[in-house]
Design a protein around this motif. Structure first.
Motif, PDB file in Angstrom:
ATOM      1  N   PHE A 144       0.833  -1.204   0.000  1.00  8.23           N
ATOM      2  CA  PHE A 144       0.000   0.000   0.000  1.00  8.23           C
ATOM      3  C   PHE A 144       0.869   1.256   0.000  1.00  8.23           C
ATOM      4  CE2 PHE A 144      -2.080   3.482   2.237  1.00  8.23           C
ATOM      5  CZ  PHE A 144      -3.278   3.597   1.526  1.00  8.23           C
ATOM      6  N   VAL A 145       1.923   1.278   0.807  1.00  6.53           N
ATOM      7  CA  VAL A 145       2.818   2.436   0.857  1.00  6.53           C
ATOM      8  C   VAL A 145       3.395   2.717  -0.527  1.00  6.53           C
ATOM      9  CG1 VAL A 145       5.036   3.275   1.734  1.00  6.53           C
ATOM     10  CG2 VAL A 145       3.384   2.232   3.298  1.00  6.53           C
ATOM     11  N   ALA A 146       3.878   1.674  -1.196  1.00  7.45           N
ATOM     12  CA  ALA A 146       4.482   1.850  -2.521  1.00  7.45           C
ATOM     13  C   ALA A 146       3.468   2.401  -3.526  1.00  7.45           C
ATOM     14  CB  ALA A 146       5.053   0.527  -3.014  1.00  7.45           C
ATOM     15  N   LEU A 147       2.275   1.853  -3.520  1.00  6.36           N
ATOM     16  CA  LEU A 147       1.245   2.315  -4.448  1.00  6.36           C
ATOM     17  C   LEU A 147       0.764   3.716  -4.101  1.00  6.36           C
ATOM     18  CD1 LEU A 147      -0.846  -0.972  -4.741  1.00  6.36           C
ATOM     19  CD2 LEU A 147       0.704  -0.020  -6.457  1.00  6.36           C
ATOM     20  N   LEU A 194     -12.320   3.056   6.472  1.00  2.00           N
ATOM     21  CA  LEU A 194     -13.702   2.804   6.047  1.00  2.00           C
ATOM     22  C   LEU A 194     -13.808   1.519   5.240  1.00  2.00           C
ATOM     23  CD1 LEU A 194     -14.890   6.410   5.050  1.00  2.00           C
ATOM     24  CD2 LEU A 194     -15.475   5.113   7.106  1.00  2.00           C
ATOM     25  N   VAL A 195     -12.698   1.124   4.615  1.00  2.14           N
ATOM     26  CA  VAL A 195     -12.683  -0.113   3.833  1.00  2.14           C
ATOM     27  C   VAL A 195     -12.385  -1.325   4.717  1.00  2.14           C
ATOM     28  CG1 VAL A 195     -11.458  -1.386   2.021  1.00  2.14           C
ATOM     29  CG2 VAL A 195     -12.077   1.018   1.672  1.00  2.14           C
ATOM     30  N   ILE A 196     -11.370  -1.224   5.583  1.00  2.00           N
ATOM     31  CA  ILE A 196     -10.928  -2.419   6.321  1.00  2.00           C
ATOM     32  C   ILE A 196     -11.698  -2.667   7.607  1.00  2.00           C
ATOM     33  CG2 ILE A 196      -8.610  -2.175   5.357  1.00  2.00           C
ATOM     34  CD1 ILE A 196      -7.673  -1.312   8.151  1.00  2.00           C
ATOM     35  N   GLY A 197     -12.413  -1.660   8.092  1.00  2.00           N
ATOM     36  CA  GLY A 197     -13.256  -1.864   9.253  1.00  2.00           C
ATOM     37  C   GLY A 197     -12.557  -1.692  10.594  1.00  2.00           C
ATOM     38  N   LYS A 198     -13.272  -2.041  11.652  1.00  2.00           N
ATOM     39  CA  LYS A 198     -12.845  -1.771  13.024  1.00  2.00           C
ATOM     40  C   LYS A 198     -11.980  -2.900  13.579  1.00  2.00           C
ATOM     41  CE  LYS A 198     -17.459   0.234  13.790  1.00  2.00           C
ATOM     42  NZ  LYS A 198     -18.001  -0.273  12.499  1.00  2.00           N
ATOM     43  N   ARG A 199     -11.225  -2.565  14.619  1.00  2.00           N
ATOM     44  CA  ARG A 199     -10.510  -3.586  15.371  1.00  2.00           C
ATOM     45  C   ARG A 199     -11.488  -4.486  16.117  1.00  2.00           C
ATOM     46  NH1 ARG A 199      -6.945   0.478  18.813  1.00  2.00           N
ATOM     47  NH2 ARG A 199      -8.852   1.679  18.417  1.00  2.00           N
ATOM     48  N   LEU A 382      -8.788  10.812  -0.216  1.00  2.06           N
ATOM     49  CA  LEU A 382      -9.802   9.938   0.379  1.00  2.06           C
ATOM     50  C   LEU A 382     -10.272   8.878  -0.610  1.00  2.06           C
ATOM     51  CD1 LEU A 382     -11.850   9.391   2.755  1.00  2.06           C
ATOM     52  CD2 LEU A 382     -13.392  10.950   1.566  1.00  2.06           C
ATOM     53  N   VAL A 383     -10.620   9.295  -1.804  1.00  2.00           N
ATOM     54  CA  VAL A 383     -11.182   8.375  -2.792  1.00  2.00           C
ATOM     55  C   VAL A 383     -10.128   7.400  -3.301  1.00  2.00           C
ATOM     56  CG1 VAL A 383     -12.220   8.205  -5.085  1.00  2.00           C
ATOM     57  CG2 VAL A 383     -13.012   9.963  -3.487  1.00  2.00           C
ATOM     58  N   VAL A 384      -8.969   7.909  -3.708  1.00  2.00           N
ATOM     59  CA  VAL A 384      -7.940   7.025  -4.275  1.00  2.00           C
ATOM     60  C   VAL A 384      -7.417   6.063  -3.219  1.00  2.00           C
ATOM     61  CG1 VAL A 384      -5.696   6.932  -5.421  1.00  2.00           C
ATOM     62  CG2 VAL A 384      -7.324   8.728  -6.019  1.00  2.00           C
ATOM     63  N   SER A 385      -7.245   6.521  -1.993  1.00  2.00           N
ATOM     64  CA  SER A 385      -6.756   5.650  -0.930  1.00  2.00           C
ATOM     65  C   SER A 385      -7.760   4.536  -0.634  1.00  2.00           C
ATOM     66  CB  SER A 385      -6.489   6.468   0.338  1.00  2.00           C
ATOM     67  OG  SER A 385      -5.554   7.488   0.094  1.00  2.00           O
ATOM     68  N   ALA A 386      -9.040   4.880  -0.620  1.00  2.00           N
ATOM     69  CA  ALA A 386     -10.063   3.864  -0.391  1.00  2.00           C
ATOM     70  C   ALA A 386     -10.071   2.832  -1.517  1.00  2.00           C
ATOM     71  CB  ALA A 386     -11.433   4.524  -0.269  1.00  2.00           C
ATOM     72  N   VAL A 387      -9.895   3.291  -2.744  1.00  2.47           N
ATOM     73  CA  VAL A 387      -9.856   2.367  -3.884  1.00  2.47           C
ATOM     74  C   VAL A 387      -8.651   1.433  -3.775  1.00  2.47           C
ATOM     75  CG1 VAL A 387      -9.541   2.210  -6.383  1.00  2.47           C
ATOM     76  CG2 VAL A 387     -11.147   3.874  -5.434  1.00  2.47           C
ATOM     77  N   LEU A 388      -7.490   1.987  -3.443  1.00  4.26           N
ATOM     78  CA  LEU A 388      -6.298   1.153  -3.286  1.00  4.26           C
ATOM     79  C   LEU A 388      -6.502   0.105  -2.194  1.00  4.26           C
ATOM     80  CD1 LEU A 388      -3.378   3.759  -3.506  1.00  4.26           C
ATOM     81  CD2 LEU A 388      -4.012   2.055  -5.219  1.00  4.26           C
ATOM     82  N   ALA A 389      -7.049   0.528  -1.053  1.00  2.00           N
ATOM     83  CA  ALA A 389      -7.287  -0.413   0.042  1.00  2.00           C
ATOM     84  C   ALA A 389      -8.286  -1.493  -0.366  1.00  2.00           C
ATOM     85  CB  ALA A 389      -7.792   0.341   1.272  1.00  2.00           C
ATOM     86  N   PHE A 390      -9.314  -1.108  -1.094  1.00  2.00           N
ATOM     87  CA  PHE A 390     -10.327  -2.071  -1.559  1.00  2.00           C
ATOM     88  C   PHE A 390      -9.709  -3.113  -2.481  1.00  2.00           C
ATOM     89  CE2 PHE A 390     -13.483  -3.411  -4.701  1.00  2.00           C
ATOM     90  CZ  PHE A 390     -14.474  -3.922  -3.879  1.00  2.00           C
ATOM     91  N   LEU A 391      -8.880  -2.647  -3.422  1.00  2.64           N
ATOM     92  CA  LEU A 391      -8.253  -3.571  -4.373  1.00  2.64           C
ATOM     93  C   LEU A 391      -7.300  -4.533  -3.664  1.00  2.64           C
ATOM     94  CD1 LEU A 391      -7.525  -1.125  -7.341  1.00  2.64           C
ATOM     95  CD2 LEU A 391      -9.333  -2.863  -7.194  1.00  2.64           C
ATOM     96  N   LEU A 392      -6.525  -4.011  -2.734  1.00  2.00           N
ATOM     97  CA  LEU A 392      -5.612  -4.879  -1.994  1.00  2.00           C
ATOM     98  C   LEU A 392      -6.370  -5.861  -1.109  1.00  2.00           C
ATOM     99  CD1 LEU A 392      -2.824  -2.334  -0.962  1.00  2.00           C
ATOM    100  CD2 LEU A 392      -2.606  -4.225  -2.577  1.00  2.00           C
ATOM    101  N   ASP A 393      -7.450  -5.378  -0.499  1.00  2.00           N
ATOM    102  CA  ASP A 393      -8.233  -6.246   0.370  1.00  2.00           C
ATOM    103  C   ASP A 393      -8.878  -7.385  -0.403  1.00  2.00           C
ATOM    104  OD1 ASP A 393      -9.190  -6.757   3.037  1.00  2.00           O
ATOM    105  OD2 ASP A 393     -11.178  -6.132   2.351  1.00  2.00           O
ATOM    106  N   ARG A 394      -9.306  -7.104  -1.634  1.00  2.00           N
ATOM    107  CA  ARG A 394      -9.960  -8.136  -2.439  1.00  2.00           C
ATOM    108  C   ARG A 394      -8.974  -9.066  -3.144  1.00  2.00           C
ATOM    109  NH1 ARG A 394     -15.520  -7.866  -3.091  1.00  2.00           N
ATOM    110  NH2 ARG A 394     -16.301  -6.699  -1.289  1.00  2.00           N
ATOM    111  N   THR A 395      -7.712  -8.717  -3.169  1.00  2.00           N
ATOM    112  CA  THR A 395      -6.715  -9.558  -3.833  1.00  2.00           C
ATOM    113  C   THR A 395      -5.859 -10.301  -2.813  1.00  2.00           C
ATOM    114  OG1 THR A 395      -5.316  -7.578  -4.073  1.00  2.00           O
ATOM    115  CG2 THR A 395      -6.665  -8.222  -5.971  1.00  2.00           C
TER     116      THR A 395
END
Length: 452
Positions: A144-147, A194-199, A382-395
């Motif tokens: 995520f940091v690299a992207l 908002l993508v990965i949720g709560k602890r 906000l938008v691009v970071s959420a998209v990146l997190a979503f893509l990583l989470d689904r892969t």
């Protein structure tokens, strides 16, 4: 932070040994902020997450440094392309730069400017990590940091500071990173959580800081390094602007710390060390964009306002149900927005530029420009970071398993613990391949049984 500008041959600057040395020192000061941030965040988490929190900051020193050399500096500060991004082949790989070649319009080598800006690029994604404590796979975080620096930080840095960047051309004032660093990181943190949720156990289990002395040490290192972060952003020390920024950094930080503590005492009945540390950071965040445009009296106002606003904002996560583990949104996003917008009220027109705020007869013009910069960066990140997190989470998946989160992410991701509770030496609890990770408390209890 002024971008590179083209000068006529007759006006071409010459290398200044004093400014070059000053900027190298400032670069080192900004570098120490990332380990300082690691301690600040590391003390705020529970024992079982300490090492992971430290590593989430430290890994940025490795990843971002390499990417900055390969292409990041070129994307952020190369020749403008459409006011959105830059590119210069000489900057790619830092391969076409002479060792004494000056940054356009200034008296420091390009290499010095590049390394100073590198330290900003390193700490910005590290700031995000505090919102994700306890629950993110280390490999996923590193990717995520690299992207993120590639598609978010490098372009936004060009918008704000690059010659031809659209926010710079608009006249948005950001002396040292209120938009490019703090709003950028704070908005990214909100998008990811908002993508990965709560602890596991959020709002149910106690999640108190395990080491307030570490928090205070980290805050002290951040405060110390921030003088290089802010005063160095004028890229020299010839006209007194950097000195004003240095003074305003100290003044605003002090005001914010006192304001946070005052709010805390009225609201909760105590002056806490965590409040003092958080208040200081809130003041540092708020003065970062504004300190070169306001007076020391204005710095007191900016610090005090930011201290109270950030203290109020950290509680919003419980009201709205988003798990910002270490208050990155409440401090960095809110503090960055406050500091950036308050320029529109307190800019004197007599320091960094001739732009004046509302309280100094400048009307609403500068406030409008600041608002455009604030909300453009906020929305994009906000938008691009959420998209990146979503893509990583689904892969590859962003989160560790629930059982691993409960037992301790340090054990799972790093095979180590921060403290040896057994008294037998060594940093890691022995594990066999495929075995279930053992928490710190369980390991200690097992050791006591054996000793008995």
């Amino acid at each position: 932070m002024p971008p590179g500008i083209t000068t006529l041959a007759a006006d071409a600057p010459t290398l200044s040994a004093a400014n070059t040395g000053f900027m190298l020192i400032c670069s080192a000061l900004v570098m120490i902020m990332t380990p300082g941030l690691a301690f600040f965040y590391g003390g705020m988490v529970r024992v079982k997450s300490t090492l992971n929190m430290l590593m989430m900051s430290f890994i940025s020193l490795g990843i971002v440094t390499i990417l900055w050399v390969l292409y990041g500096f070129s994307l952020a500060f190369g020749t403008d392309i459409g006011s959105f991004i830059g590119w210069s082949s000489d900057f790619a790989g830092l391969s076409g730069i002479g060792i004494t070649q000056l940054w356009d319009g200034y008296t420091i080598p390009i290499y010095v400017f590049a390394v100073f800006q590198l330290m900003f690029a390193i700490i910005t994604p590290a700031l995000i990590s505090g919102a994700l404590a306890d629950r993110v796979k280390f490999t996923s975080w590193a990717l995520f940091v690299a992207l993120w620096v590639t598609v978010v930080y490098f372009p936004v840095a060009h918008w704000v500071w690059g010659a031809g960047g659209w926010l710079f051309e608009l006249g948005v004032i950001d002396f040292a990173g209120g938009t490019a660093v703090h709003i950028n990181a704070g908005a990214a943190a909100l998008g990811v959580i908002l993508v990965i949720g709560k602890r596991v156990g959020f709002k149910k289990d106690p999640m108190r800081p395990h080491s307030l002395p570490l928090v205070m040490l980290g805050a002290g290192l951040l405060w110390f390094g921030w003088f290089g972060f802010n005063a160095g952003s004028w890229l020299g020390n010839d006209d007194g602007v950097g000195a004003v920024m240095f003074v305003n950094t100290q003044v605003a930080t002090a005001a914010a710390m006192l304001a946070w503590l005052g709010y805390e005492k009225l609201r909760h009945g105590s002056f806490t060390t965590l409040g003092a540390a958080s208040g200081a950071v809130a003041g540092l965040v708020a003065i970062t964009p504004s300190g070169g445009a306001i007076s020391p009296l204005g710095a007191i106002a900016v610090g005090a306002i930011a201290g109270v606003l950030c203290a109020m904002a950290v509680g919003l996560k419980y009201r709205f149900g988003y798990d910002d583990s270490l208050d990155v949104v409440g401090v960095h996003l809110v503090g960055g927005v406050a500091g950036s917008l308050l320029i529109g009220f307190f800019a004197t027109g007599g320091v960094q530029s001739d732009a004046k705020g509302l309280f100094y007869g400048g009307g609403l013009d500068q406030l409008g420009k600041q608002a455009v910069g604030v909300f453009a960066v906020l929305a994009y990140s906000l938008v691009v970071s959420a998209v990146l997190a979503f893509l990583l989470d689904r892969t590859i998946g962003m989160r560790v398993d629930e059982d691993d989160e409960i037992s301790g992410i340090d054990q799972v991701e790093h095979a180590e613990t921060a403290y040896d509770f057994s008294g037998a030496g060594g940093g890691a609890t022995p594990r066999t391949s495929g075995s279930t990770p053992v928490s710190d408390s369980t390991a200690a209890a097992q050791t006591k049984k054996v000793d008995a």
